[in-house]
Design an enzyme around this catalytic site. Structure first.
Site, mmCIF file in Angstrom:
data_model
loop_
_atom_site.group_PDB
_atom_site.id
_atom_site.type_symbol
_atom_site.label_atom_id
_atom_site.label_comp_id
_atom_site.label_asym_id
_atom_site.label_seq_id
_atom_site.Cartn_x
_atom_site.Cartn_y
_atom_site.Cartn_z
ATOM 1 N N THR A 270 20.144 -39.161 -25.221
ATOM 2 C CA THR A 270 21.123 -38.580 -25.580
ATOM 3 C C THR A 270 22.586 -39.718 -25.684
ATOM 4 O O THR A 270 23.601 -39.443 -26.057
ATOM 5 C CB THR A 270 21.925 -37.481 -24.520
ATOM 6 O OG1 THR A 270 21.933 -38.140 -23.086
ATOM 7 C CG2 THR A 270 20.715 -36.407 -24.501
ATOM 8 N N LYS A 271 22.202 -40.869 -25.392
ATOM 9 C CA LYS A 271 23.221 -42.002 -25.465
ATOM 10 C C LYS A 271 23.394 -42.568 -26.715
ATOM 11 O O LYS A 271 22.848 -42.340 -27.764
ATOM 12 C CB LYS A 271 22.687 -42.932 -24.388
ATOM 13 C CG LYS A 271 22.582 -42.476 -22.987
ATOM 14 C CD LYS A 271 23.734 -41.851 -22.652
ATOM 15 C CE LYS A 271 23.799 -41.591 -20.959
ATOM 16 N NZ LYS A 271 22.857 -40.397 -20.498
ATOM 17 N N SER A 272 24.502 -43.224 -26.809
ATOM 18 C CA SER A 272 24.884 -44.066 -28.289
ATOM 19 C C SER A 272 23.853 -44.792 -28.865
ATOM 20 O O SER A 272 23.687 -44.638 -30.193
ATOM 21 C CB SER A 272 26.437 -44.494 -27.998
ATOM 22 O OG SER A 272 27.237 -43.705 -27.599
#
Length: 375
Positions: free
Chosen positions: A184-186
């Site tokens: 879910t991270k950048s």
């Protein structure tokens, strides 16, 4: 304004934005024969260090591993205390426990929900060995005030790959900074983490703890009993593709945030968590607070109603000190009123470069309908 009907399909909260480039990079890496740590991981370390302006970047198996290794490399262990925030994913506190040290929770600021340096100063003791702030939602914590306390700072930058603090990039400012490559991270590799530092000795200690061996020709040795926390080249290949896109993806999220800001401004009792214009925000999450008196319902009631509209949401975060493991382990923990109140009010709306403008408008329309039904 025209409000469309409920979506026919469920809008996921935060899907990763991956494409053909990532698929091709994984296939190329598998064909190369490098499944474990190899040239892709080394390239990721070089490029990420350059991106954040740090002397060293060390790729590891998760953001949790990054924080744990940084603490161990700083010599933190049994009998020590590390001050951190209660508004975070439990991993931030878990790694302190894993070292044998004690997490000490300091309350947060009501504005951006980042750790409050004034509350940190109140809980510093002779046993305090470090402070671990979280750059919550992509908003940097108040680092100047934390550095002024004279203790090592290990930044949890899981939300802050693109963030900057007062004109300086997050990643090369404190003793160590820890990033996540979770799905879910950048920079979404699925799993993984990165430790950045400007300290040569600290970088070497993290490296030894991560890889667990030193080569001596055809033989090997170990300097410390490490943790086997290295990152595979398969995941590093995905991360490199994501790093190529990271600023473009942030621009996509900014456009979505602007749509949300304009809409939420019209909804009494719902407002976004504060952002400091002096800093560069990563816009990792779009988090709002619900005032039940003015908004006509609680946060949980809003989330349930939005789920009925096929809109996914999440909560960032429940207070760590109130979770079962910490409540039972530290029964004398005093109340943290700002964190506890905020945690009952916040929820996160869909935000991802994988979403279209239509997707975000669907979320806004659903929020308007739900708000009108409660007020």
């Amino acid at each position: 304004m025209t409000v469309r009907a409920t979506r026919e399909t469920f809008l996921g909260f935060q899907p990763p934005a991956v494409g053909d480039e990532e698929i091709a990079a994984v296939a190329e890496t598998i064909r190369s024969g490098w499944l474990t740590t190899g040239p892709k991981a080394a390239e990721l370390e070089r490029r990420f260090a350059a991106y954040v302006g740090a002397e060293h970047a060390l790729a590891v198996s998760s953001g949790t591993a990054a924080m744990h290794l940084a603490l161990v490399a700083l010599g933190i262990g049994p009998g020590d205390e590390v001050i951190t925030t209660p508004i975070t994913w439990p991993a931030t506190a878990n790694v302190i426990v894993h070292t044998g040290a004690t997490p000490v929770f300091a309350d947060v600021r009501d504005s951006d929900l980042n750790i409050d340096p004034a509350r940190v100063a109140e809980v510093v003791s002779p046993r305090t060995k470090a402070i671990m702030p979280v750059h919550l939602f992509g908003q940097p914590a108040d680092l100047d005030a934390l550095w002024a306390l004279g203790l090592p700072v290990i930044e949890d930058a899981a939300h802050a790959a693109e963030s900057g603090y007062r004109g300086r990039k997050i990643g090369g400012l404190s003793e160590a900074t820890c990033f996540s490559l979770y799905a879910t991270k950048s920079i979404a590799a699925g799993e993984g983490g990165i430790v950045t530092t400007n300290d040569d000795d600290l970088a070497e200690r993290v490296r030894e703890l991560t890889i667990m061996r030193r080569s001596h020709g055809s033989l090997y040795d170990i300097a410390v009993p490490g943790y086997k926390a290295n990152l595979s080249d398969v995941l590093a290949a995905i991360a490199l593709c994501q790093l190529d896109k990271v600023e473009r993806h942030r621009e996509a999220r900014i456009a979505q945030v602007e749509l949300y800001d304009a809409a939420v401004a019209e909804l009494d009792g719902i407002e976004p968590v504060a952002r400091d214009p002096r800093d560069t925000h990563a816009y990792h999450l779009y988090v709002v607070r619900v005032d039940p008196e003015r908004a006509g319902a609680t946060r949980d009631e809003y989330r349930l109603a939005l789920a009925g509209e096929n809109i996914g949401t999440s909560v960032h975060f429940l207070p760590v000190h109130q979770l079962t493991a910490y409540r039972e382990r530290f029964p004398e923990q005093p109340p943290l009123p700002v964190a506890e109140r905020a945690a009952s009010e916040v929820f996160s709306l869909p935000l991802s470069p994988a979403h279209s403008e239509r997707d975000i408008q669907d979320a806004i329309d659903a929020l308007r309908r739900v708000h009108a039904s409660f007020t």
